[in-house]
Design an enzyme around this catalytic site. Structure first.
Site, short mmCIF file in Angstrom:
data_model
loop_
_atom_site.label_atom_id
_atom_site.label_comp_id
_atom_site.label_asym_id
_atom_site.label_seq_id
_atom_site.Cartn_x
_atom_site.Cartn_y
_atom_site.Cartn_z
N LYS A 68 14.31 -67.38 -22.49
CA LYS A 68 14.86 -67.23 -23.83
C LYS A 68 15.74 -66.01 -23.81
O LYS A 68 15.25 -64.90 -23.80
CB LYS A 68 13.73 -67.05 -24.85
CG LYS A 68 12.87 -68.28 -24.98
CD LYS A 68 11.77 -68.00 -25.97
CE LYS A 68 10.71 -69.07 -25.92
NZ LYS A 68 9.44 -68.61 -26.46
N ASP A 120 10.51 -67.94 -16.72
CA ASP A 120 11.10 -67.13 -17.78
C ASP A 120 12.16 -66.18 -17.28
O ASP A 120 12.19 -65.84 -16.12
CB ASP A 120 9.99 -66.26 -18.39
CG ASP A 120 9.35 -66.92 -19.57
OD1 ASP A 120 9.72 -68.06 -19.87
OD2 ASP A 120 8.48 -66.27 -20.19
N MET A 163 9.46 -55.58 -27.09
CA MET A 163 10.50 -56.32 -27.82
C MET A 163 11.04 -55.51 -29.00
O MET A 163 11.38 -56.08 -30.04
CB MET A 163 9.92 -57.65 -28.35
CG MET A 163 9.36 -58.53 -27.25
SD MET A 163 8.69 -60.07 -27.88
CE MET A 163 7.12 -59.55 -28.56
N PRO A 206 5.63 -57.35 -14.02
CA PRO A 206 6.78 -56.80 -14.75
C PRO A 206 8.12 -56.90 -14.03
O PRO A 206 9.15 -56.59 -14.62
CB PRO A 206 6.39 -55.34 -14.89
CG PRO A 206 5.58 -55.05 -13.67
CD PRO A 206 4.81 -56.30 -13.40
N GLY A 248 5.01 -60.41 -16.83
CA GLY A 248 3.84 -59.65 -17.26
C GLY A 248 2.59 -60.48 -17.28
O GLY A 248 2.30 -61.22 -16.33
N ASP A 249 1.84 -60.39 -18.37
CA ASP A 249 0.62 -61.19 -18.54
C ASP A 249 0.90 -62.30 -19.56
O ASP A 249 1.55 -62.06 -20.58
CB ASP A 249 -0.50 -60.28 -19.06
CG ASP A 249 -1.79 -61.07 -19.22
OD1 ASP A 249 -2.55 -61.14 -18.24
OD2 ASP A 249 -2.01 -61.63 -20.32
#
Ligand code: SAH
Length: 489
Positions: A54, A32, A166, A9, A86-87
């Site tokens: 993104k 990311d 999100m 995280p 994260g995962d």
């Protein structure tokens, strides 16, 4: 080969061993937006790094483009790492990427990561389940487009913990959907922003009040919304936010070799640590060759830095020189240098009280005799002072440059923006950081100088800094603690 890697995280210590091992194999990675600032430091120096985050609202690269890049790099022969927050399988599109690889007959592995859904709540003091409060937890996408398919009716009935990822932009819809389907208005609710980092911030409320409170607190993405009785526990369980340096992002600018011990100490105290290795150490200890036969006959060997200790001993090891041949006494500057020596089983004969060559010389001077031979294995840019002064007392002084420093580089350009405090530990860290990030950017932050020489360098560039009372790691930590309490008022 492609590794799809979950990087946790944010907090670098939540990387798994498997993720680190996989990253070390990669020759090209795509990463990311959500990964922690230090994660890329685990890559090999020669690894190619591509950003494909993104940003909310502006899609930098489409998923298809990302898939294509992974495939292309793998076909070019790279060991590719696809590093995700994260995962990889928790709203991470890891499955789609893996399927694209199967189609191209490219081998892959998926490395699980610690998902934010659980860990961010933990760092905010909220356990996802708890006896008597929640017997299950549910992780739901809060992205408005996908929410149409969410079964609000059953979620509203659910007694377990509801975790929306999100969901910040649709928080009002989420709350009104739950209330509209029968969930109590006063159900406990929390929103946690940028969990596990120094920017962690949380808002506590009820389904009815939370969206207003979130606006007031100006929370920004990424955030997690959590609904359930377990939220109550945060008052007692907020261990992370209670750490003495929580909320501070400290930038360490020294070389990789030297940054680590300080980094872990600061992290233990709750700081987020951004490591920018503005200095690279280049081992030039082969310069010792001409004096190798003299090594057993020096009376004193002067080591003025941890790097000098490391490179000196790596020379001995590389050249299979049995250390017991060296009979001379070791003389050092600085606690850290002394520690590095002691770790090798050698007790320094003398450790200067202050962090400067002048201090060391004053202390060693009474012990120097005309016939003494002295070796100073040091950095190419070390001052000439010691060599010159000792030469006035002894017949033979050999200064050998056993390492050089050159300018490092920043692996993750965003990482510096997040820092509050920058630690400068030598004049070269100052010069190199100015060249890496620019003077103005440094002036926006709080600077700390380890001692007067570094402080003078900062002053010469017009950078105001706090100076440590003691030039050591302990001194730095004390200075950071006092800055932290000043910030808190
Ligand atoms: N695969 C990731 C989730 C990707 S979806 C995982 O397992 O954690 C992206 C969402 O995750 C964000 O919108 C936010 O809701 C959440 N998120 C990820 N990291 C976060 C963090 N440090 N703090 C708060 N939310 C986070």
């Amino acid at each position: 080969m492609v590794y799809i890697i979950g990087a946790g995280p944010g907090d670098e210590e939540l990387l798994t061993l498997k993720a680190i091992n996989a990253m070390k194999k990669c020759t090209a990675v795509l990463y990311d937006r959500l990964i922690g600032g230090n994660i890329l430091n685990y890559l090999r120096e020669d690894c190619e790094i591509y950003y494909c985050g993104k940003e909310p609202g502006c899609h930098y690269k489409t998923q298809e483009e990302i898939n294509e890049s992974i495939v292309r790099l793998a076909k070019e022969g790279h060991v590719v790492g696809r590093i995700k927050g994260g995962d990889p399988y928790v709203f991470g599109r890891g499955g789609e990427e893996a399927l694209a690889l199967i189609e191209e007959e490219i081998a892959f592995e998926v490395v699980p990561g610690i998902t934010s859904a659980i860990s961010v709540l933990n760092y905010a003091g909220i356990p996802v389940t708890s006896r008597g409060k929640a017997q299950s937890f549910h992780v739901i996408t809060g992205m408005s487009a996908s929410m149409l398919k969410v079964n609000w009716e059953s979620l509203a009935k659910e007694e377990g913990t509801l975790i929306f990822l999100m969901g910040l932009e649709s928080i009002e819809d989420i709350c009104s959907n739950l209330i509209g389907h029968g969930k109590a208005k006063d159900s406990h609710c929390a929103v946690v922003m940028r969990g596990t980092t120094s920017k962690q911030k949380k808002v506590i409320g009820t389904l009815e009040s939370i969206s207003h409170k979130v606006k007031e607190a100006e929370l920004k993405s990424p955030c997690i919304i959590v609904v359930g009785q377990v939220v109550e526990l945060q008052e007692k369980l907020s261990w992370y936010e209670r750490k003495p340096l929580f909320g501070l992002n400290v930038c360490i600018t020294r070389s990789k070799e030297q940054a680590e011990p300080l980094k872990w100490k600061l992290k233990d105290l709750g700081a987020e640590v951004t490591e920018i290795n503005s200095i690279n150490i280049v081992d030039t200890s082969e310069n010792l060759k001409p004096v190798e036969s003299k090594l057993p006959f020096y009376d004193y060997i002067v080591l003025t830095s941890v790097n000098a200790v490391n490179t000196f001993f790596s020379y001995l090891l590389r050249n299979s020189i049995d250390f017991r041949k060296i009979k001379g006494e070791f003389v050092v500057i600085g606690k850290a240098t002394a520690r590095a020596l002691k770790e090798r089983g050698i007790m320094p004969f003398l450790e200067s009280k202050e962090f400067y060559s002048e201090s060391l010389f004053e202390e060693i001077k009474p012990k120097l005799l005309k016939h003494h031979k002295v070796l100073i294995p040091c950095s190419k840019i070390a001052r000439n002072y010691l060599q010159e002064e000792i030469a006035k007392c002894c017949q033979e002084v050999d200064r050998i440059n056993i390492y050089e420093t050159n300018e490092g580089h920043i692996k993750n350009p965003k990482s510096f923006e997040e820092c509050d405090v920058i630690i400068f530990t030598s004049p070269s860290t100052v010069k190199n950081m100015i060249s890496l990030v620019g003077l103005e950017k440094i002036k926006e932050k709080i600077s700390i100088a380890i001692g007067p020489i570094t402080n003078r360098e900062l002053e010469s560039h017009g950078i105001e800094a706090f100076m440590c009372k003691e030039a050591s790691e302990e001194g730095l930590i004390e200075e950071i603690k006092s800055i932290r309490s000043k910030i808190n008022g």
